[in-house]
Design an enzyme around this catalytic site. Structure first.
Site, PDB file in Angstrom:
ATOM      1  N   ASN A  55      30.765 -11.057  23.981  1.00 25.17           N
ATOM      2  CA  ASN A  55      32.173 -10.670  24.018  1.00 25.17           C
ATOM      3  C   ASN A  55      32.939 -11.709  24.836  1.00 25.17           C
ATOM      4  OD1 ASN A  55      34.306  -9.060  23.274  1.00 25.17           O
ATOM      5  ND2 ASN A  55      33.929  -7.470  24.807  1.00 25.17           N
ATOM      6  N   HIS A  56      34.187 -11.938  24.493  1.00 25.12           N
ATOM      7  CA  HIS A  56      35.011 -12.965  25.137  1.00 25.12           C
ATOM      8  C   HIS A  56      34.344 -14.345  25.079  1.00 25.12           C
ATOM      9  CE1 HIS A  56      38.106 -10.405  27.378  1.00 25.12           C
ATOM     10  NE2 HIS A  56      37.303  -9.512  26.800  1.00 25.12           N
ATOM     11  N   PRO A  57      33.786 -14.763  23.933  1.00 24.33           N
ATOM     12  CA  PRO A  57      33.144 -16.076  23.887  1.00 24.33           C
ATOM     13  C   PRO A  57      34.121 -17.236  23.943  1.00 24.33           C
ATOM     14  CG  PRO A  57      33.186 -15.128  21.693  1.00 24.33           C
ATOM     15  CD  PRO A  57      33.673 -14.061  22.634  1.00 24.33           C
ATOM     16  N   SER A 102      39.914 -16.048  29.110  1.00 22.10           N
ATOM     17  CA  SER A 102      39.246 -15.831  27.833  1.00 22.10           C
ATOM     18  C   SER A 102      40.065 -14.948  26.904  1.00 22.10           C
ATOM     19  CB  SER A 102      37.877 -15.191  28.057  1.00 22.10           C
ATOM     20  OG  SER A 102      38.006 -13.946  28.723  1.00 22.10           O
ATOM     21  N   SER A 134      38.030 -10.900  22.461  1.00 27.56           N
ATOM     22  CA  SER A 134      37.441 -10.730  21.141  1.00 27.56           C
ATOM     23  C   SER A 134      36.024 -11.266  21.189  1.00 27.56           C
ATOM     24  CB  SER A 134      38.252 -11.503  20.088  1.00 27.56           C
ATOM     25  OG  SER A 134      37.533 -11.656  18.889  1.00 27.56           O
TER      26      SER A 134
END
Length: 239
Positions: free
Chosen positions: A14-16, A54, A57
């Site tokens: 998550n939050h890549p 970030s 998504s």
């Protein structure tokens, strides 16, 4: 998250999508009055920090122009070699109160593609979880910059000062540049990575500054439910 956003080996679930910066943190003169924590003690010199902004998504290529919450993570490198982390979100609250509900929230999204029968699993989840529905429906306009967003702590922490006095607090990070967002017309002219480009350019000309605050709970405030935002009238202490 991989059930929702697909598998992206080597990247965060998550939050890549994010951008990393370096900076410093200086405790305020009054910070030690509310906590004896190492990062809030008076220091001989500013504390080095690493900051990651970030996109909220699980997609590493999500456009910055999308409406979504943004994240900010701060790692403080303390003089004794230890570290302290702050993790905050550009939304005051959270969609669910427990890890189990967060799992079910993600699974309901995964099961609610464009061909899913109505009402979808997500429709049913949101109708039974008012805080999640409010989170999904709340406006989240793209900001001018990662540095023009206020960020809010999700969890509450118990602070204890040197006298043994305690307070329950949530962190807030307020942008010194003020909160500024793009209009729909401005968004349409931006590229998919404009936030990373903007913050790199911004810090090339000078530091992006934030004020760290502790919002103090009052009697009756929920301290174990991150869906429940505390009123803005609560006392804050600059840290």
């Amino acid at each position: 998250p991989s059930a929702v956003f697909g598998a992206h080996p080597g990247l965060r679930a998550n939050h890549p999508k994010g951008v990393v910066l370096e900076g410093t943190f200086t405790p305020s003169a009054g910070a030690s009055a509310v906590s004896k924590a190492a990062h809030l003690k008076k220091q001989k010199k500013p504390i080095p920090v690493t900051v990651r902004f970030s996109a909220g998504s699980g997609l590493p290529t999500v456009p910055d122009t999308n409406e979504m919450p943004r994240g900010m993570a701060v790692k403080l490198f303390l003089p004794d070699g230890s570290q302290t982390d702050l993790v905050v979100l550009s939304y005051n609250g959270f969609p669910v109160a427990t890890a189990e509900d967060f799992r079910d929230f993600l699974l309901s999204i995964a099961a609610s593609g464009p061909d899913a029968p109505k009402p979808t699993a997500l429709d049913n989840f949101l109708n039974s979880h008012p805080a999640a529905k409010a989170f999904v429906q709340a406006p989240k306009p793209p900001p001018v910059s990662y540095a023009t967003l206020p960020y809010f702590g999700i969890n509450a922490f118990k602070f204890t000062n040197a006298k043994g006095q305690t307070a329950l607090v949530r962190y807030r990070l307020q942008p010194m540049a003020g909160a500024h967002y793009l209009t729909k017309e401005q968004v349409s002219a931006k590229g998919p990575d404009y936030l990373a480009d903007e913050i790199r350019d911004r810090v090339h000309h000078g530091p992006a500054k934030f004020k760290l605050l502790a919002q103090i709970a009052d009697a009756g405030d929920k301290i174990d439910d991150p869906t429940a935002a505390w009123p803005d009238t609560r006392k804050t202490v600059e840290l």
